[in-house]
Write a protein that holds these residues in place. Structure first.
Motif, PDB file in Angstrom:
ATOM      1  N   TYR A  56      35.683 -26.489  15.505  1.00 29.52           N
ATOM      2  CA  TYR A  56      35.938 -25.090  15.823  1.00 29.52           C
ATOM      3  C   TYR A  56      36.386 -24.377  14.553  1.00 29.52           C
ATOM      4  O   TYR A  56      37.324 -24.827  13.886  1.00 29.52           O
ATOM      5  CB  TYR A  56      37.006 -24.984  16.909  1.00 29.52           C
ATOM      6  CG  TYR A  56      36.666 -25.838  18.112  1.00 29.52           C
ATOM      7  CD1 TYR A  56      35.812 -25.370  19.102  1.00 29.52           C
ATOM      8  CD2 TYR A  56      37.160 -27.128  18.229  1.00 29.52           C
ATOM      9  CE1 TYR A  56      35.470 -26.162  20.179  1.00 29.52           C
ATOM     10  CE2 TYR A  56      36.819 -27.934  19.298  1.00 29.52           C
ATOM     11  CZ  TYR A  56      35.974 -27.444  20.279  1.00 29.52           C
ATOM     12  OH  TYR A  56      35.632 -28.238  21.339  1.00 29.52           O
TER      13      TYR A  56
ATOM     14  N   PRO B  74      34.842 -24.116  23.448  1.00 31.71           N
ATOM     15  CA  PRO B  74      36.255 -23.863  23.102  1.00 31.71           C
ATOM     16  C   PRO B  74      37.179 -23.837  24.315  1.00 31.71           C
ATOM     17  O   PRO B  74      38.280 -24.387  24.265  1.00 31.71           O
ATOM     18  CB  PRO B  74      36.204 -22.496  22.410  1.00 31.71           C
ATOM     19  CG  PRO B  74      34.834 -22.404  21.860  1.00 31.71           C
ATOM     20  CD  PRO B  74      33.951 -23.134  22.834  1.00 31.71           C
TER      21      PRO B  74
ATOM     22  N   SER C 119      38.179 -27.342  25.366  1.00 31.67           N
ATOM     23  CA  SER C 119      38.843 -28.196  24.386  1.00 31.67           C
ATOM     24  C   SER C 119      40.325 -28.322  24.719  1.00 31.67           C
ATOM     25  O   SER C 119      40.953 -27.376  25.189  1.00 31.67           O
ATOM     26  CB  SER C 119      38.678 -27.592  22.981  1.00 31.67           C
ATOM     27  OG  SER C 119      39.484 -28.294  22.062  1.00 31.67           O
TER      28      SER C 119
ATOM     29  N   ASP D  31      34.304 -18.413  25.700  1.00 31.86           N
ATOM     30  CA  ASP D  31      33.211 -19.133  25.046  1.00 31.86           C
ATOM     31  C   ASP D  31      32.120 -18.202  24.529  1.00 31.86           C
ATOM     32  O   ASP D  31      31.508 -18.469  23.496  1.00 31.86           O
ATOM     33  CB  ASP D  31      32.598 -20.158  25.996  1.00 31.86           C
ATOM     34  CG  ASP D  31      33.560 -21.287  26.346  1.00 31.86           C
ATOM     35  OD1 ASP D  31      34.505 -21.529  25.575  1.00 31.86           O
ATOM     36  OD2 ASP D  31      33.356 -21.913  27.402  1.00 31.86           O
TER      37      ASP D  31
ATOM     38  N   TRP E 138      32.171 -17.056  20.820  1.00 31.58           N
ATOM     39  CA  TRP E 138      32.000 -18.076  19.785  1.00 31.58           C
ATOM     40  C   TRP E 138      30.508 -18.383  19.660  1.00 31.58           C
ATOM     41  O   TRP E 138      29.808 -18.500  20.659  1.00 31.58           O
ATOM     42  CB  TRP E 138      32.737 -19.356  20.164  1.00 31.58           C
ATOM     43  CG  TRP E 138      34.221 -19.220  20.321  1.00 31.58           C
ATOM     44  CD1 TRP E 138      34.886 -18.562  21.326  1.00 31.58           C
ATOM     45  CD2 TRP E 138      35.226 -19.755  19.476  1.00 31.58           C
ATOM     46  NE1 TRP E 138      36.234 -18.669  21.138  1.00 31.58           N
ATOM     47  CE2 TRP E 138      36.479 -19.401  20.006  1.00 31.58           C
ATOM     48  CE3 TRP E 138      35.183 -20.519  18.308  1.00 31.58           C
ATOM     49  CZ2 TRP E 138      37.676 -19.770  19.422  1.00 31.58           C
ATOM     50  CZ3 TRP E 138      36.382 -20.897  17.726  1.00 31.58           C
ATOM     51  CH2 TRP E 138      37.607 -20.521  18.269  1.00 31.58           C
TER      52      TRP E 138
ATOM     53  N   TYR F 175      31.445 -24.529  16.698  1.00 33.34           N
ATOM     54  CA  TYR F 175      31.660 -23.241  17.349  1.00 33.34           C
ATOM     55  C   TYR F 175      32.408 -22.385  16.345  1.00 33.34           C
ATOM     56  O   TYR F 175      33.448 -22.793  15.819  1.00 33.34           O
ATOM     57  CB  TYR F 175      32.508 -23.388  18.608  1.00 33.34           C
ATOM     58  CG  TYR F 175      31.724 -23.744  19.843  1.00 33.34           C
ATOM     59  CD1 TYR F 175      31.030 -22.763  20.547  1.00 33.34           C
ATOM     60  CD2 TYR F 175      31.683 -25.045  20.307  1.00 33.34           C
ATOM     61  CE1 TYR F 175      30.313 -23.083  21.695  1.00 33.34           C
ATOM     62  CE2 TYR F 175      30.971 -25.374  21.451  1.00 33.34           C
ATOM     63  CZ  TYR F 175      30.293 -24.383  22.141  1.00 33.34           C
ATOM     64  OH  TYR F 175      29.583 -24.702  23.273  1.00 33.34           O
TER      65      TYR F 175
END
Length: 128
Positions: A30, A73, A76, A103, A106, A118
């Motif tokens: 990320y 993301p 996560s 999300d 991203w 991402y």
């Protein structure tokens, strides 16, 4: 006799051969990319400020997955929000917040096979 022994042993050896490429895990990284004209500061999960200079990016974490799919993301476990600050007169002023993570904001890329990224791109228009 040795040939017969080797012929019988060969399937056994092949069956237990290790293959490092199978299910070795797939990484999702990320990134926050600061395309704004302002140096920003990321407040991480441990309460520390990390500077992101204008026109640079930083990795905010990476996750491993056992299947060939990226971890969005919002799914996560590394972080549950993004808070970016700007510095004014030695004070940190909140300039951007994403809580909960979205999300759709991203962008997903796969720079290397089975390695996903991402990226959250921040521009001047995104800042408060």
């Amino acid at each position: 006799m040795k040939k017969i022994f080797l012929i019988l042993l060969f399937p056994f050896l092949v069956a237990f051969q290790c293959d490092d490429d199978v299910d070795s895990g797939f990484e999702t990284t990320y990134l926050v990319q600061n395309d704004s004209s302002t140096n920003l500061f990321l407040l991480n999960e441990s309460g520390q400020f990390i500077e992101i200079n204008s026109q640079t990016d930083i990795a905010v974490g990476s996750d491993l997955n056992s299947v060939t799919e990226p971890i969005p993301p919002a799914e996560s476990f590394l972080f549950n929000s993004i808070k970016l600050y700007r510095s004014e007169n030695e004070n940190f002023i909140l300039a951007y917040s994403q809580e909960p993570l979205e999300d759709g904001l991203w962008s997903l890329t796969e720079p290397v096979m089975n390695r996903f990224e991402y990226t959250l791109v921040i521009t001047d228009a995104d800042l408060d």
